[in-house]
Structures are given as structure tokens and as C-alpha cells.
Enzyme design. Sequence first.
Site, PDB file in Angstrom:
ATOM      1  N   ASP A   1       0.612  -0.874   0.048  1.00 40.30           N
ATOM      2  CA  ASP A   1      -0.297   0.392   0.180  1.00 40.30           C
ATOM      3  C   ASP A   1       1.018   1.223  -0.299  1.00 40.30           C
ATOM      4  OD1 ASP A   1      -2.178   1.786   0.149  1.00 40.30           O
ATOM      5  OD2 ASP A   1      -2.967   0.792   1.906  1.00 40.30           O
TER       6      ASP A   1
ATOM      7  N   CYS B   1      -3.169   4.515  -4.621  1.00 38.22           N
ATOM      8  CA  CYS B   1      -4.530   5.529  -4.624  1.00 38.22           C
ATOM      9  C   CYS B   1      -3.901   6.448  -6.068  1.00 38.22           C
ATOM     10  CB  CYS B   1      -4.010   6.450  -3.361  1.00 38.22           C
ATOM     11  SG  CYS B   1      -2.126   6.934  -3.361  1.00 38.22           S
TER      12      CYS B   1
END
Length: 578
Positions: free
Chosen positions: A506, A533
Site C-alpha cells: 500500500d 491511490c
Amino acid sequence: MKKGDIVEGIIDKFSFPNKGSMMVEDKRVTVKGTIPGQTVRGRIIKKKAGLYEAAVVDTIKPSSLETKKPLCPHFFECGGCTYQTLSYANQLRVKENMVKELLDGAIKPVNESGALTGPDEKDANRHEKKYIWEGIIASPSQWHYRNKMEFTFGDAEKDGPLTLGLHRQYSNYDILPIEGCAIVNNSWNEILKYTQKFFREKKVSFYKKMQHTGILRNLVIRQSAADGGILINLVTTTKHALDVEEKKRKPVSAEADESPKYKLKLVGENEDETVFDHDTEVDQVSEGAADKYLSEGLRNEIIEELCLPEYVAGLVTLSESGKLDSLENYSRITGILYTENDSVADFVQSDSTTVLYGRDYLIEEVLGLEFKISPFSFFQTNTRGCEVLYSKVREYVLEALNSERSENQNDPGKENSADTIKRNNTDSGSKLVGTVFDLYSGTGTIAQLMSPVAEKVIGIEIVEEAVEAAKENAKRNKLKNCEFIAGDVLKKLDEVKDKPDLIILDPPRDGIHPKALTKIIDYGVKNIVYISCKPTSLARDLVVFQENGYEVVKTCAVDEFPNTQHVETIILLQRTDS
């Protein structure tokens, strides 16, 4: 065309992140912050190597996708939530198309042997294995969903009055006063109005980043979705009216002893409640700690000079009046902090943080686990949305582990993922995997969600405060198989003795450092779950994974940021060679 020219056109191409483009005089011009199908007028702001970029001056004709009026009163000036004129269904459609287009360009199909195929592949009878695209998952809330926002002090126009808000669209200096932001809790708008009015009346200056003068920098607000607790952090410089160097040379005196003392602490210490503390004794300062004491004495004087006791008292009164509760259920101020930041860099960081009222953390709950969130910890900004995100991550992990276990046991049946978690949460079943690496682990949320199915989970995160919070959160949730390491993933992977059986990634927006990516691939684990993201960074990293023996099994997008162009993407990667 030259810089400064006004041009018009139809946005006929669109790509992440929110980059539209139009044809003008047989040249393609990029226009950020637009919507597919809009007819816009823009000003050329960049021209380099035959590439042109324009800033929107006016929207001449809306897109057919724009079917509603913006809810936020700042929509046309802020530029932060450019999708407000789209129905939520259209927002999801635009984001899904952007992500899918990027992934289709980066993900290559494989043949039955696991080899990557390309345009010059001569085997016309090859069987291509395509990845599964699961579409986009909606956010549970479209409005008032953000649990953190950084607001900036400045002026709306040169030499204008003190303003607290967000940067005006296309400006690095002008600050737009915020009175009704639609993606944050309504009670925050009252806190902003009170803070702006208070410091205007006290005539406290704002920090000018070019001249490096002034005092007020930021106001950071966080709120727990679990209990409504609000954490307020006022960020200022210290190099102002106080002659710091002169005061440092003064010896400790009786006069200095009489100055009010406030409880000072490093962020992350375990101390539940702190209020204005005028009872701290100077004699308690240990011998040899004079410099630290003098620093605290100076800080106390700065706190008094900025009228922070009065500021805090007003905020507490506002909270206790019930006005915040009337605006949003369960809103209450649980902590007010003062952070010193004398860095030249234009972002929020802490040289030191002082608790002026309450405590310096919030308690959040995600998928049945509790998390202590401190002022500078990374935590997903959409709490209920991150439950959707992490549920999907857990689903991908468990699907990979069940599939791998079935292959090892030659068992065609797969256990339901939810049943696996439930069974392992009671410690009544065997673990599905040995060691899981959670890289770029933040406060350890994902690591702790994986704890029930792993013998051991190791999280690595560069922000030390986040690591300390992760350790404390694991204790809070009574998890004994989680280890958290502070440091750069690139360096720490060389120091960790354990070898992973599965890796969860992540990374920050820029993706994974190329050298760290090589080390991750060299572990040769069967399955990797990658959360991103920023789809453009993900697409770049996927090329490297595929060149080194991994294929994309399935993927989906998750809308964590309604009304904006941002989106999360989850990828399940599987190794196809040995």
C-alpha cells in the site's frame, strides 16, 4: 499559440488524474479539472516541446454528464471537488473508465505457458488468459465523509484580512475562506469561522512562505467516525515577536518560574487526559535538562502571547454549548493541540507538539478493530469507505490463500473467505499462511486485519509515529503475532530475517521505489495484493511485475473520494513461474 493566449474547444479525451484535452489549431491542449464533453475556454499557461497546457477560464457549455447543481458554495473557486455537477452514477462511470483504460494499457495477457504475449506473437492459436475486472465499488457516503483536512492561514487577496481556508484554484497563495465545505463534517465549518474571527481580532499575522515571516500556518482537524471526537491542531511558527535567542541566554529565574506551564509531550506518548496544567513544578526538571526547561519556558510564553488559553476556552465553550452536536451527531472536541513548525517546507510537520486541552489522539473503529489515531498518523480519510476498501483487500488475500492451499492439498473446494476469518478469529482453526509482509503499513490497519489468518504479520512503515501507533493498536486489539518496524522499506527489507509467504503493498502516491520493487519481486512469493491511490503509479509498477513472472488475476476500483477525481485500486497478482 503562445503562453497567455485564450483558446476554446471541446474536451474529447480524458485520462487520470482529471486531465482533459481538446484540439485547438491542430494542436492538442491539456486542460486539467475538466469533464469529458465540456466546451471550455482556457488560458495557455505552459508551452514546452510542442506540448500545451491551459487553465480553465470559463465553461461555455456543460457536458451531457453534468446533470446536477453543485452542493458546495465554494465549487467554482475551490477546484477540489470537480465532479459535483455529475450524478454519483456518472462519477463512478468516469472513474471506472479512467482506471480501466490505464490498466488495459499496462496489463498484458498471458498464454497457457504463462509467457507474456505481445503484438508480434506468431502463435495464432494461443489461449490468452485475461484478468478479471470487477468494476468500481461505491463509497457508503457521498458527502461529509472526510475525517481529516488541513486548512491554511493566509489572505484571500494581497494585503487583505487574515483568512482561514483552502488554496484557491490555480493559485499557490490566495486562500479561499471556507464556510460550507460539503465533504467535511458540518461542525468543522463552525470551528473554522470561530478560529478565523478569533485571530483576526487578536491581529495575529499569517506565515508568508516566500518571506518566511508571520505566525499562523495551518489548522488541522480530524474526527472519529466511531464516537464523533474532534481533534484540533493549530500549527504556527515560533520566530516572531519573542526574541528567542535573547531569552535562551537568560538564566532560570524566579520570574521565569512564575510563568504558566502547560503539559508538554511528544506525540505518541501514552497519556490519556491533559488539561491546562499550572501546577507543574520547576524543581521536577532533572539536572542537566536546563536547555529543555528553557525551551518549555519559551513555549509557555509563546502560548500566552498568542492568547491560546482564551482561544481554547472559546472552542471548549462552543463544544459544550451543544451547537456542534446540533450540526452533526456526536460532534465534540476531545483534544486541542499546538504544534510548532519552523520548517521552510510548505507542509504540516511537527517540531514539537503541546497538548492544550484533552488528549492528542482519537479512537477509530474499522471492521471490529479499534485504532488509536494520533495527529500525524496516516489513516484513510474516508473511514466508512476504508472499511469497504479493506474488506475487498481481505477478500483478495483470502481468495489467494485458499486457492494456494487448495492447490497444495489437491483439494478443488475452497472455503468461504468470511468463514475463514470468523473461524480464525476464535483461534479454533489453523492459519492459512505463515508470514505476511504489510509494506508501507501506516498505522497497521491491514496488518491487524490479516492477523487471524497468518502465523506472523510484519509491517514496515517509514513514519515512526505511525509505527508506534500500530504497536499500541495491536496491543489494544490483543493481537500477539504482529510486528511493526520503523524505517524505509528499501533499507529494512535487507534487515528483516523472516521470509514472506504473501506480500501486501500500500505505497504512497508515487508508487514503489524501483530498487525496493526488485527486492519485493526477488522474494518470489506466490501472491501479492497491491493497493494504489494513484493508478498511473500502479500501471508503471505493474509492467515491472509482469516482466518478472507475475500476472494480474483480478482487480477493482474503490471510490474513497466522492466528488473528486481520486480513486483507489486493488490488484491481485500471482506468480506464474517458479
